[in-house]
Write a protein that holds these residues in place. Structure first.
Motif, mmCIF file in Angstrom:
data_model
loop_
_atom_site.group_PDB
_atom_site.id
_atom_site.type_symbol
_atom_site.label_atom_id
_atom_site.label_comp_id
_atom_site.label_asym_id
_atom_site.label_seq_id
_atom_site.Cartn_x
_atom_site.Cartn_y
_atom_site.Cartn_z
ATOM 1 N N GLY A 167 0.525 10.295 -3.665
ATOM 2 C CA GLY A 167 -0.088 11.269 -2.779
ATOM 3 C C GLY A 167 0.857 12.365 -2.335
ATOM 4 O O GLY A 167 0.428 13.379 -1.786
ATOM 5 N N ARG B 288 0.821 -1.203 0.000
ATOM 6 C CA ARG B 288 0.000 0.000 0.000
ATOM 7 C C ARG B 288 0.863 1.264 0.000
ATOM 8 O O ARG B 288 0.513 2.283 -0.598
ATOM 9 C CB ARG B 288 -0.933 0.002 1.214
ATOM 10 N N ASN C 278 -2.378 11.726 -5.955
ATOM 11 C CA ASN C 278 -2.732 10.341 -6.300
ATOM 12 C C ASN C 278 -4.083 10.282 -7.022
ATOM 13 O O ASN C 278 -5.134 10.020 -6.435
ATOM 14 C CB ASN C 278 -2.738 9.413 -5.080
ATOM 15 N N ASP D 33 0.563 4.536 -2.465
ATOM 16 C CA ASP D 33 0.313 5.875 -1.926
ATOM 17 C C ASP D 33 1.377 6.901 -2.311
ATOM 18 O O ASP D 33 1.244 8.086 -1.972
ATOM 19 C CB ASP D 33 0.214 5.816 -0.399
#
Length: 319
Positions: A272, A265, A278, A269
């Motif tokens: 972002g 994850r 993102n 991410d």
């Protein structure tokens, strides 16, 4: 070839929280989910409003959603309760679909409607926590079709099912497979069942497709997390990057992790940390359907730019 620079972007909305998906209407109102538990609306006059869900389950996480006639909503809950919820204009929440084949729905990614009154629901993975599915080759996502006869699974073995939308012809259901890194499509049969899967577009290094929208010339515009790309795919499958906002070293690291099986994850991410936050959603709007709106996982505003190609009117355009 048409391209957009970050300096070309304008922004709308104030204090948004995880505006992951974007829907537009002819009225000029723009809708997006809000992490605080409801739907945010940027009105045509620029005002931002938040419709909070009432009596929401703990951890309720609005993700993909549909706008219905009368301006109520169907909302996919990415939180632990999962399922699809109906939210009235005043915020009252009621469960719409919470199980399939006698099993409670997992965290649910997206819900959309078509012109025939059918509802299409995507579940990215059967794994909980879902991050375990973010591995190259993993494909246990599925799609549910809900109509007057009830709900049934119509497609399985999808590589992280993301947005699933019926195209303007009504003939095909398109779906972004984030971990399989492709846009696939299924021919819709008369009874709502789906034909065999076809890969419409296979994406390369650094592209992890999330949301998408159709234009009036038969093109499909998809956005990618990690690399913050907007890619236009023509009807014959040719791809062109319209916009990109990424740190090439970070994208290279995410790509290496994806290829060697260590992708997490945290890699997803990485996008972002960039100005576009993102990218995860896209919609055409404006009076001429030539304004492109971009949703994101980490943004607090909606970015937009003008396109030389108009969008195809979405199903909720007149709502």
């Amino acid at each position: 070839m048409f391209s957009v620079d970050l300096s070309d972007l304008t922004y709308l909305g104030e204090n948004l929280s995880r505006p992951e998906c974007v829907l537009s209407t002819r009225s000029g109102d723009i809708f997006m989910p809000d992490k605080r538990g409801g739907i945010s609306v940027v009105r045509a006059d620029g005002r931002t409003e938040l419709i909070l869900g009432r009596n929401a389950p703990q951890g309720f996480m609005p993700n993909g959603f549909a706008l219905l006639p009368g301006r109520s909503f169907l909302i996919a809950d990415l939180g632990p309760d999962g399922g699809v919820w109906h939210m009235a204009p005043d915020g009252t929440l009621t469960p719409k679909l919470m199980e399939i084949d006698g099993k409670h729905l997992e965290p649910t990614n997206f819900v959309g409607i078509d012109a025939h009154g059918r509802t299409w629901i995507s579940v990215s993975t059967r794994l909980i926590p879902r991050e375990g599915s973010m591995k190259k080759g993993h494909a246990d996502g599925y799609i549910i079709m809900l109509d007057a006869s009830g709900a049934r699974i119509v497609a399985e073995d999808i590589g992280f099912t993301n947005e699933a939308i019926v195209d303007p012809t009504g003939r095909w259901l398109y779906v972004n497979e984030t971990i399989s890194r492709c846009t696939s499509r299924f021919e819709i049969q008369a009874d709502g069942s789906l034909g065999a899967k076809e890969v419409f577009a296979q994406y390369g290094a650094g592209t992890f497709p999330d949301g998408f929208a159709f234009d009036a010339e038969g093109g499909l515009w998809t956005v990618s997390v990690v690399s913050n790309r907007v890619i236009r795919v023509t009807s014959d499958g040719k791809q062109h990057i319209v916009l990109e906002d990424c740190d090439s070293a970070a994208v290279d690291a995410a790509e290496a992790a994806f290829q060697n099986g260590t992708y997490t994850r945290a890699h997803l991410d990485l996008g972002g940390k960039r100005p576009l936050g993102n990218l995860s959603g896209i919609a055409f709007g404006g009076a001429d359907l030539k304004t492109v709106y971009l949703g994101s996982l980490f943004g607090s505003r909606i970015a937009s730019f003008r396109s030389p190609v108009a969008g195809a009117p979405p199903v909720q355009w007149e709502f």
